[in-house]
Design an enzyme around this catalytic site. Sequence first.
Site, short mmCIF file in Angstrom:
data_model
loop_
_atom_site.label_atom_id
_atom_site.label_comp_id
_atom_site.label_asym_id
_atom_site.label_seq_id
_atom_site.Cartn_x
_atom_site.Cartn_y
_atom_site.Cartn_z
N LYS A 1 5.41 -4.70 22.80
CA LYS A 1 4.58 -4.86 21.60
C LYS A 1 5.29 -4.29 20.37
CE LYS A 1 1.33 -1.84 20.50
NZ LYS A 1 0.86 -1.37 19.19
N ASN A 2 5.78 -3.05 20.49
CA ASN A 2 6.39 -2.40 19.33
C ASN A 2 7.67 -3.09 18.88
OD1 ASN A 2 4.32 -0.55 19.22
ND2 ASN A 2 5.42 1.04 20.37
N ARG B 1 0.38 10.17 9.92
CA ARG B 1 1.49 9.23 9.97
C ARG B 1 1.78 8.63 8.58
NH1 ARG B 1 1.14 5.48 15.20
NH2 ARG B 1 -0.83 4.80 14.40
N ASP C 1 3.83 7.94 23.55
CA ASP C 1 2.91 6.89 23.98
C ASP C 1 2.64 6.90 25.48
OD1 ASP C 1 2.39 5.90 21.48
OD2 ASP C 1 3.77 4.22 21.60
N ARG D 1 -5.03 -4.31 21.91
CA ARG D 1 -3.94 -4.23 20.96
C ARG D 1 -2.60 -4.00 21.66
NH1 ARG D 1 -4.18 0.33 17.94
NH2 ARG D 1 -2.39 -0.55 16.84
N CYS E 1 -4.39 3.08 14.93
CA CYS E 1 -5.09 4.09 15.72
C CYS E 1 -5.24 5.39 14.95
CB CYS E 1 -4.33 4.37 17.02
SG CYS E 1 -4.54 3.11 18.29
#
Length: 421
Positions: free
Chosen positions: A22-23, A123, A308, A400, A118
């Site tokens: 995903k990233n 961040r 993560d 997601r 999220c």
Amino acid sequence: MDSILVTGNGPVSGQIPIAGAKNACLTLMPATLLSDEPLTLTNAPRLSDIRTMSTLLQSLGAEVSALQDGKVLAMSSHDLNNLRADYDIVRKMRASILVLGPLLARAGEAVVSLPGGCAIGARPVDLHLRALEALGAEMDLRDGYVHAKAPSGLKGGVIEFPLVSVGATENALMAATLAKGTTVIRNAAREPEIVDLAECLRKMGARIEGDGTSEITVEGVDRLHGATHQVVTDRIELGTYMLAPVICGGEVELIGGRMNLLKAFIEKLDEAGVEVSETEAGLKVRPRNGRVSAVDVVTEPFPGFPTDLQAQMMALMCTAEGTSVLEEKIFENRFMHAPELMRMGAQIDVHGGTAKVTGVEQLRGAPVMATDLRASVSLILAGMAAEGETRVNRVYHLDRGYENVVEKLSAVGAKIERIRD
């Protein structure tokens, strides 16, 4: 609102295919903005975040088509007719900020809303902005938007990050490909997703050296062309499913898994008493002697232990033999899953960025609430190890970042279903 119902059902066995990252995909997609020729991505994950990024790119004038059941993304930005990324789209996903560098590099200006995502800490995007300012961009923050300009185009420069940032490295790397002259990015992120982006950009004609190290050098070119690129394996999905046979017993083969994606994580599993071996198709995982041993974990930028995978590792430590200490050094406020695990009988003591977990012999099923993407799946893993039923509420986060989680876990024997309300 949908929920996931998990019933502790003993050991699991079989194979789980691992999707594209995903990233990585969310970073590769904005790269289409750098060229007026087509960019095609294969092995794309089928996730709501990917659809959100597609919508964002389309709002800028890009064409995005999902082919082969969504596993191939065909994109073209030959006609950019809008340089404003609106709040209504950007607020859904933090990765939206990654259109800023490519738009500036290609069009010389951009207006991008400050992003969402999220709720796991502030961040801030200041590192992104400072990196682009080092390339000659002019930045103005007003009304919740970044107004960026580079009237004469971006120029090569030295970018020195005060701390490692994956997203800021990605934005800087993409912007530097079309900047005039040489750009040096110091204290750059080293994640596999950075290397994957650099490989894709090189296929498009970029001149990049040093990706995978802390110093990346980019020689700007006048234009980039089209390319086809395969998205790297999702190391976070890989690590998550590696824990399934560890937390409830059994043996599972992860198709597409690679040791080099998760070296620090695999070292911790080995220390805990887990056997990980390579196969022709990927990785095979099983506990060596039943109950695993407690291990201490400190999250760090790659190649360290991934933040993560911290929530999932905490779920495992809840039933480990002994006491473990998990220290979160990447994001503040990332232990929101701890109170939910405690509802299942876990013994966890949180102080600031440190969580002390004393393993118990058995978790008990309970209704729990997901607070973010990785917390969602950590509660599912805990439910697989618990006695009775666990109902995980607010699982929209899950969509997601995890493709077909119910189907993948059911295929190896987990008793799990999605309840649609």
